[in-house]
Design a protein around this motif. Structure first.
Motif, PDB file in Angstrom:
ATOM      1  N   PRO A  45     -87.861 -19.045  27.916  1.00 38.05           N
ATOM      2  CA  PRO A  45     -87.497 -17.855  28.697  1.00 38.05           C
ATOM      3  C   PRO A  45     -88.536 -17.472  29.741  1.00 38.05           C
ATOM      4  O   PRO A  45     -88.231 -16.708  30.660  1.00 38.05           O
ATOM      5  CB  PRO A  45     -87.361 -16.758  27.631  1.00 38.05           C
ATOM      6  N   THR A  74     -83.339 -18.721  30.595  1.00 36.93           N
ATOM      7  CA  THR A  74     -83.183 -17.654  29.617  1.00 36.93           C
ATOM      8  C   THR A  74     -81.720 -17.443  29.272  1.00 36.93           C
ATOM      9  O   THR A  74     -81.356 -17.282  28.095  1.00 36.93           O
ATOM     10  CB  THR A  74     -83.777 -16.338  30.157  1.00 36.93           C
ATOM     11  N   LYS A  80     -79.864 -17.911  25.666  1.00 38.15           N
ATOM     12  CA  LYS A  80     -79.046 -16.869  25.024  1.00 38.15           C
ATOM     13  C   LYS A  80     -77.701 -17.437  24.561  1.00 38.15           C
ATOM     14  O   LYS A  80     -77.216 -17.108  23.466  1.00 38.15           O
ATOM     15  CB  LYS A  80     -78.815 -15.709  25.986  1.00 38.15           C
ATOM     16  N   TRP A 101     -95.190 -16.412  32.815  1.00 41.26           N
ATOM     17  CA  TRP A 101     -94.377 -15.206  33.013  1.00 41.26           C
ATOM     18  C   TRP A 101     -94.651 -14.613  34.384  1.00 41.26           C
ATOM     19  O   TRP A 101     -95.772 -14.301  34.730  1.00 41.26           O
ATOM     20  CB  TRP A 101     -94.663 -14.186  31.913  1.00 41.26           C
ATOM     21  N   HIS A 121     -90.033 -10.597  35.596  1.00 37.23           N
ATOM     22  CA  HIS A 121     -89.484 -11.350  34.458  1.00 37.23           C
ATOM     23  C   HIS A 121     -90.503 -11.176  33.336  1.00 37.23           C
ATOM     24  O   HIS A 121     -91.343 -12.035  33.105  1.00 37.23           O
ATOM     25  CB  HIS A 121     -89.305 -12.816  34.864  1.00 37.23           C
ATOM     26  N   GLU A 151     -87.810  -9.557  27.672  1.00 32.89           N
ATOM     27  CA  GLU A 151     -86.941 -10.686  27.345  1.00 32.89           C
ATOM     28  C   GLU A 151     -87.017 -11.107  25.873  1.00 32.89           C
ATOM     29  O   GLU A 151     -86.000 -11.370  25.228  1.00 32.89           O
ATOM     30  CB  GLU A 151     -87.291 -11.896  28.221  1.00 32.89           C
ATOM     31  N   LEU A 180     -84.245 -11.999  22.046  1.00 35.52           N
ATOM     32  CA  LEU A 180     -84.134 -13.399  21.608  1.00 35.52           C
ATOM     33  C   LEU A 180     -84.627 -13.560  20.175  1.00 35.52           C
ATOM     34  O   LEU A 180     -84.018 -14.267  19.369  1.00 35.52           O
ATOM     35  CB  LEU A 180     -84.933 -14.301  22.553  1.00 35.52           C
TER      36      LEU A 180
END
Length: 343
Positions: free
Chosen positions: A139, A146, A150, A174, A178, A183, A187
């Motif tokens: 991700p 990402t 998912k 990263w 984002h 995120e 997850l």
């Protein structure tokens, strides 16, 4: 034949300076392939566990060469898709003593970063699956990756397939806009087995551990934080962390801890007095954990012992992959650490 372990993520071309040369010293690089998730697949294939790796590779000779290499290890590559412009690259300079190793990424606009929803048929991927593994690197790479992750997690949950994750926080990956804390929690909420530590709980998963920044992490702190994580993410059943003591770049201590919701299990501590290559050590641990969970699911102690012994051996092997057998791991677990010639 047992069902397959599925791993998903980006594989890269690894270009490493020979020996302990610095980037400024070398005139050539040793080329191999590697990546967190594919390293897990290769290790499991070496342990006799059927495994399939899912990724996107460029439709050129480099992509085909990579696929052939994985096939040579016995990894199922039938669900790899092809397209995009290029394969991501990472450059490695191996450190020594007080000089740490360095990694330089060159993975912008890679075939994997341009993944989009709908490109992978997850129903087909999971048809004979018994486990799904991902890492926090995926991700971090791109919004498209990402979204595809998912899709995979939702499908795995629907089918009741156990899911594992190595948080693998990489600050260099990263990007602005984002954010890891935006995120990762959603997850992780779809994950059953987690590799992470007290730092990950705060920085990545937004858990207030009430630990000061200078606290010395211990079995007790890990157990307490693990309980907090399980309360926030009730799907999680097991949490694992490692403790690396760094004397210098070549000499570390290494041990692992597993929390099963009730009890903390600790592995033996190993003295790694001459590290050949530490890249992929965490992936070797994850593969050992998956092997243990599938092979002796009711023995958490044996699982963490096997995983840490396998990871210990990885530190003696150059390249990303942990090219060792079950017998070699068993020998370490039995205390055979002399490194004598096997005549």
């Amino acid at each position: 034949m047992s069902k397959k372990v599925i791993t998903f993520g980006e594989i890269m071309l690894r270009l490493a300076t020979p020996g302990y040369n610095r980037f400024s010293q070398t005139n050539n690089f040793e080329a191999t392939y590697g990546g967190g998730e594919v390293n897990v697949s290769v290790s499991l294939a070496n342990f006799g566990i059927p495994t399939a790796y899912v990724t996107r590779l460029p439709a050129n000779d480099i992509g085909k060469s990579c696929q052939q290499k994985l096939n040579g290890y016995g990894v199922d590559t039938d669900h790899i898709i092809f397209g995009g412009d290029r394969m991501g690259i990472y450059f490695l300079e191996t450190g020594a003593v007080a000089r740490g190793s360095k990694v330089v990424y060159d993975r912008e606009n890679s075939a994997f970063t341009s993944l989009k929803k709908g490109m992978i048929d997850w129903d087909a991927v999971f048809e004979d699956a018994d486990w799904f593994h991902w890492t926090g690197i995926t991700p971090a790479i791109s919004a498209g990756a990402t979204e595809v992750l998912k899709e995979a997690l939702c499908k795995a949950n629907q089918k009741g397939i156990p899911v594992s994750c190595d948080v693998n926080y990489r600050s260099k990956l990263w990007k602005k806009g984002h954010k890891v804390e935006e995120e990762m929690p959603a997850l992780i909420a779809r994950t059953n087995v987690l590799i992470g530590n007290e730092f990950d709980a705060v920085r990545v998963l937004g858990v207030d551990t009430h630990l000061s920044a200078d606290v010395e992490y211990s079995n007790e702190t890990f157990g307490k934080v693990s309980k907090q994580l399980m309360e926030k993410f009730p799907r999680i059943e097991k949490i694992i962390t490692t403790r690396r003591g760094t004397i210098n770049a070549n000499y570390n201590t290494w041990e692992g801890i597993l929390f099963d919701g009730n009890k903390v299990f600790k592995s033996p501590s190993y003295q790694m007095t001459h590290i050949v290559d530490r890249v992929g050590g965490g992936d070797a641990l994850m593969a050992g954990l998956i092997y243990g969970f599938l092979t002796y699911p009711k023995d958490s102690q044996k699982t963490i012992d096997f995983a840490v012994a396998a990871s210990f051996l990885k530190h003696t092997i150059s390249g990303d992959e942990n090219d060792v057998s079950i017998d070699e791991v068993d020998q370490v677990m039995q205390g055979n650490l002399t490194g004598r010639i096997n005549w």
